[in-house]
Design a protein around this motif. Structure first.
Motif, PDB file in Angstrom:
ATOM      1  N   ASN A  91      -8.323   7.195  -0.695  1.00  0.00           N
ATOM      2  CA  ASN A  91      -8.366   5.898  -0.334  1.00  0.00           C
ATOM      3  C   ASN A  91      -7.523   5.967   1.233  1.00  0.00           C
ATOM      4  O   ASN A  91      -6.680   6.792   1.644  1.00  0.00           O
ATOM      5  CB  ASN A  91      -7.042   5.084  -1.065  1.00  0.00           C
ATOM      6  CG  ASN A  91      -7.451   5.129  -2.555  1.00  0.00           C
ATOM      7  OD1 ASN A  91      -8.347   4.226  -2.868  1.00  0.00           O
ATOM      8  ND2 ASN A  91      -6.956   5.934  -3.450  1.00  0.00           N
ATOM      9  N   TYR A 116      -3.691   8.628  -1.117  1.00  0.00           N
ATOM     10  CA  TYR A 116      -3.838   7.675   0.035  1.00  0.00           C
ATOM     11  C   TYR A 116      -3.504   8.369   1.375  1.00  0.00           C
ATOM     12  O   TYR A 116      -2.780   9.229   1.470  1.00  0.00           O
ATOM     13  CB  TYR A 116      -2.693   6.653  -0.042  1.00  0.00           C
ATOM     14  CG  TYR A 116      -3.223   5.631  -1.117  1.00  0.00           C
ATOM     15  CD1 TYR A 116      -3.399   4.210  -0.776  1.00  0.00           C
ATOM     16  CD2 TYR A 116      -2.912   5.795  -2.490  1.00  0.00           C
ATOM     17  CE1 TYR A 116      -3.626   3.514  -1.696  1.00  0.00           C
ATOM     18  CE2 TYR A 116      -3.390   4.647  -3.457  1.00  0.00           C
ATOM     19  CZ  TYR A 116      -3.653   3.693  -3.042  1.00  0.00           C
ATOM     20  OH  TYR A 116      -4.091   2.631  -3.960  1.00  0.00           O
ATOM     21  N   GLU A 156     -15.467  -4.611   3.025  1.00  0.00           N
ATOM     22  CA  GLU A 156     -15.009  -3.852   3.850  1.00  0.00           C
ATOM     23  C   GLU A 156     -15.849  -3.249   4.882  1.00  0.00           C
ATOM     24  O   GLU A 156     -15.447  -2.362   5.674  1.00  0.00           O
ATOM     25  CB  GLU A 156     -13.983  -2.849   3.201  1.00  0.00           C
ATOM     26  CG  GLU A 156     -12.925  -3.262   2.288  1.00  0.00           C
ATOM     27  CD  GLU A 156     -11.708  -3.610   2.910  1.00  0.00           C
ATOM     28  OE1 GLU A 156     -11.656  -3.648   4.139  1.00  0.00           O
ATOM     29  OE2 GLU A 156     -10.667  -4.092   2.182  1.00  0.00           O
ATOM     30  N   THR A 192      -6.073  -4.450   8.310  1.00  0.00           N
ATOM     31  CA  THR A 192      -6.083  -3.118   7.510  1.00  0.00           C
ATOM     32  C   THR A 192      -7.250  -3.105   6.988  1.00  0.00           C
ATOM     33  O   THR A 192      -7.277  -3.684   5.882  1.00  0.00           O
ATOM     34  CB  THR A 192      -4.770  -3.179   6.747  1.00  0.00           C
ATOM     35  OG1 THR A 192      -3.555  -3.307   7.750  1.00  0.00           O
ATOM     36  CG2 THR A 192      -4.774  -1.535   6.026  1.00  0.00           C
ATOM     37  N   LEU A 215       0.955  -1.377   0.075  1.00  0.00           N
ATOM     38  CA  LEU A 215      -0.095   0.013  -0.066  1.00  0.00           C
ATOM     39  C   LEU A 215       0.844   1.077  -0.132  1.00  0.00           C
ATOM     40  O   LEU A 215       0.497   2.176  -0.600  1.00  0.00           O
ATOM     41  CB  LEU A 215      -0.811   0.101   1.255  1.00  0.00           C
ATOM     42  CG  LEU A 215      -2.041  -1.048   1.148  1.00  0.00           C
ATOM     43  CD1 LEU A 215      -2.624  -1.241   2.525  1.00  0.00           C
ATOM     44  CD2 LEU A 215      -3.133  -0.630  -0.049  1.00  0.00           C
ATOM     45  N   ILE A 258      -6.435   3.975   4.295  1.00  0.00           N
ATOM     46  CA  ILE A 258      -5.818   2.748   4.895  1.00  0.00           C
ATOM     47  C   ILE A 258      -5.735   2.909   6.436  1.00  0.00           C
ATOM     48  O   ILE A 258      -4.818   3.683   6.822  1.00  0.00           O
ATOM     49  CB  ILE A 258      -4.424   2.380   4.137  1.00  0.00           C
ATOM     50  CG1 ILE A 258      -4.686   2.831   2.607  1.00  0.00           C
ATOM     51  CG2 ILE A 258      -3.866   1.054   4.326  1.00  0.00           C
ATOM     52  CD1 ILE A 258      -5.584   2.192   1.841  1.00  0.00           C
ATOM     53  N   ILE A 282      -9.192  -1.212   3.962  1.00  0.00           N
ATOM     54  CA  ILE A 282      -8.862  -0.526   2.649  1.00  0.00           C
ATOM     55  C   ILE A 282     -10.122   0.127   2.042  1.00  0.00           C
ATOM     56  O   ILE A 282     -10.869  -0.462   1.501  1.00  0.00           O
ATOM     57  CB  ILE A 282      -8.048  -1.125   1.749  1.00  0.00           C
ATOM     58  CG1 ILE A 282      -7.016  -2.127   2.331  1.00  0.00           C
ATOM     59  CG2 ILE A 282      -7.470  -0.717   0.341  1.00  0.00           C
ATOM     60  CD1 ILE A 282      -6.398  -2.998   1.557  1.00  0.00           C
TER      61      ILE A 282
END
Length: 544
Positions: free
Chosen positions: A69, A29, A97, A114, A14, A71, A116
């Motif tokens: 995104n 991200y 998710e 984790t 990632l 994370i 996402i």
């Protein structure tokens, strides 16, 4: 805290993806690392075992921008399984998710997972919360805000400050005590008080400067009660509801039903002193009330006198306010085009579901249900069973799409729906308490609400032009609420009451939005790092 091999590999990939995205101007991200622990908290003056995130109660806010995104690496340092869910985040094409037990395997004690997420084509004010057991009664919640991208116009000037305000009812008892009470088939008593950002009466304050305007993102993250929110001598201009820019109507107080989120603008236009900020329960006896403080920088004095009163049990007052909340058709949403460019009122319905909540006894224990079915979790997350084609976990159609009139019974209720259908859901509430319903994975148009029984003739009074689009709606006592939903998000989606004891005891179901297509344009494959549990244990996700 060290990561295991698989999670370490995911984290490294990632990070590389984030560097690559910056190089080619893809969506950014944002990385978060959270440690979930128990800790002593004293919100109502007595010691309780709270759930903290990075030592904080409530947990840290998530700040993001459309299409980011996220994370989020969550370490479970509790002594029991744990999951976080993301109220209002649509998880486009990716219900794996979603963080509820029907979609996601719990994080075991001492392990990490984790998440996402992508906040695809979304703006607005939301929150996250722990979805398993009765953890929500101990904390583990926090605010989520999604800002518009820089070139997308917002229909009001940038505020001088932007505050998360989490309000909710609260018990002095530990969450384990409350859960044990429910497991014995008992009802919970009225909560003991109301918190504002995790603090009891007089414990919370906001700082204002004379003449400036502030944005308050108010979410009711409580367990059951609708709350009325108000600020002494100040008006609130509503600007956004769960991702939709609204007509900018001004209110002196605002009903925020459990699970709902609102953004208001408040201008510090009063003489320089301190003012009460009040949250009080609606439709309860007795009325629960808590206060905080708005402190002007040039304040000449503390708050004085009684806090301002608000509505208490009046249903019509609340219903009329709800009907006044409408979409700003000319404002942009997450994209440049106006919110009114989608003409939902001109689309033909393909199916109608009528869902009626009820309470009753099953085997001598208190239960709640929908269309006579009281939901019980399966031994495997439903989404994983669907993905791996594991039989015997659930059955599509295990709940009727209309009330049956029969008594409550237990089942793992899954309602079937077709991808790209345009459907109507009517929530029929024949009980004498208010209900609040939430659908994961979607926003829906709240086209109508009224007293009595819904009939097809009720559609004559629908708002087919500028109904607000949101993900949580109230249903008043002995009343109905109707919503329209374009089913454009494939997956397994939780439809639940936000009255948390009722949710725990069966008032929920899953909506399986299905397509036979296997294209990633319709649904993403299972995440590489997905935990596998139940009958999915030992299966493979995808190679790294």
């Amino acid at each position: 805290m060290p990561l295991n091999g698989a999670e370490g590999a995911i984290w490294a990939l990632l990070c590389l993806a984030a560097l690559f995205s910056m190089a080619v101007a893809e969506d950014p991200y944002r990385f978060f690392e959270w440690n979930v622990t128990y800790g002593d908290i004293y919100p109502l003056g007595v010691r309780q075992k709270g759930i903290l995130i990075n030592g904080q109660f409530p947990g840290p806010d998530i700040h993001s921008v459309t299409n980011d995104n996220l994370i989020i690496n969550v370490f479970n340092s509790l002594d029991e399984p744990f999951l976080l869910s993301w109220n209002g985040i649509q998880q486009r094409r990716n219900s794996f998710e979603d963080g509820v037990y029907g979609t996601t395997c719990p994080i075991p004690p001492g392990k990490n997972f984790t998440y996402i997420l992508q906040v695809k084509d979304q703006i607005g004010s939301f929150y996250y919360f722990p979805s398993l057991a009765f953890h929500k009664a101990a904390g583990g919640f926090g605010g989520i805000r999604i800002l518009s991208r820089p070139r997308i116009p917002v229909p009001f000037p940038d505020p001088a400050g932007d505050y998360t305000v989490l309000i909710g009812d609260w018990y002095k008892a530990n969450h384990t005590t409350l859960k044990a009470h429910l497991d014995r088939g008992k009802k919970l008593p009225l909560p003991d008080g109301i918190l504002i950002n995790g603090r009891g009466p007089g414990g919370f304050s906001l700082n204002f400067e004379q003449g400036k305007t502030y944005r308050l993102r108010i979410s009711n993250i409580g367990l059951q009660n609708s709350l009325n929110f108000r600020i002494q001598n100040h008006k609130m201009k509503l600007v956004e509801v769960e991702g939709t820019h609204t007509l900018q109507t001004t209110y002196s107080s605002l009903d925020v039903h459990v699970g709902q989120s609102y953004s208001v603008l408040v201008t510090a236009d009063q003489p320089g002193q301190d003012y009460y900020l009040v949250a009080s329960s609606r439709f309860t006896s007795p009325i629960l009330t808590t206060t905080g403080t708005v402190h002007y920088a040039n304040s000449a004095g503390k708050v004085s006198g009684p806090p301002p009163g608000g509505p208490t049990i009046q249903v019509d007052w609340s219903l009329n306010q709800a009907r006044s909340i409408r979409t700003n058709l000319t404002a942009s949403g997450p994209r440049p085009n106006p919110q009114g460019s989608y003409h939902y009122g001109l689309i033909n319905l393909t199916k109608t579901y009528v869902l009626q909540n009820s309470a009753g006894q099953v085997s001598g224990k208190q239960r709640y249900g929908v269309n006579s079915v009281s939901f019980v979790p399966a031994d495997t997350p439903l989404k994983l069973a669907d993905y791996f084609k594991i039989g015997g976990v659930f059955r599509v159609g295990s709940i009727s799409d209309r009330p049956t009139g029969g008594g409550l019974y237990l089942d793992t209720s899954v309602l079937g729906a077709d991808y790209r259908a345009f459907v109507e859901i009517v929530f029929q509430n024949n009980e004498d308490i208010i209900q609040s319903w939430h659908l994961d994975g979607y926003s829906f148009f709240v086209v109508g609400m009224d007293g009595g029984q819904w009939t097809t003739a009720s559609r004559n009074a629908y708002n087919l032009r500028d109904a607000v689009s949101r993900c949580t709606t109230q249903v008043y006592p002995k009343s109905w609420t109707a919503i329209y939903i374009p089913l454009d998000n494939v997956g397994m989606w939780n439809l639940r009451t936000e009255f948390w004891a009722r949710q725990y005891l069966g008032q929920q179901l899953y909506l399986r939005v299905y397509t036979s297509s296997t294209s990633i344009r319709d649904e993403y494959p299972i995440p590489r790092n997905a935990r596998l549990c139940g009958r999915a244990s030992g299966r493979r996700t995808r190679p790294l």
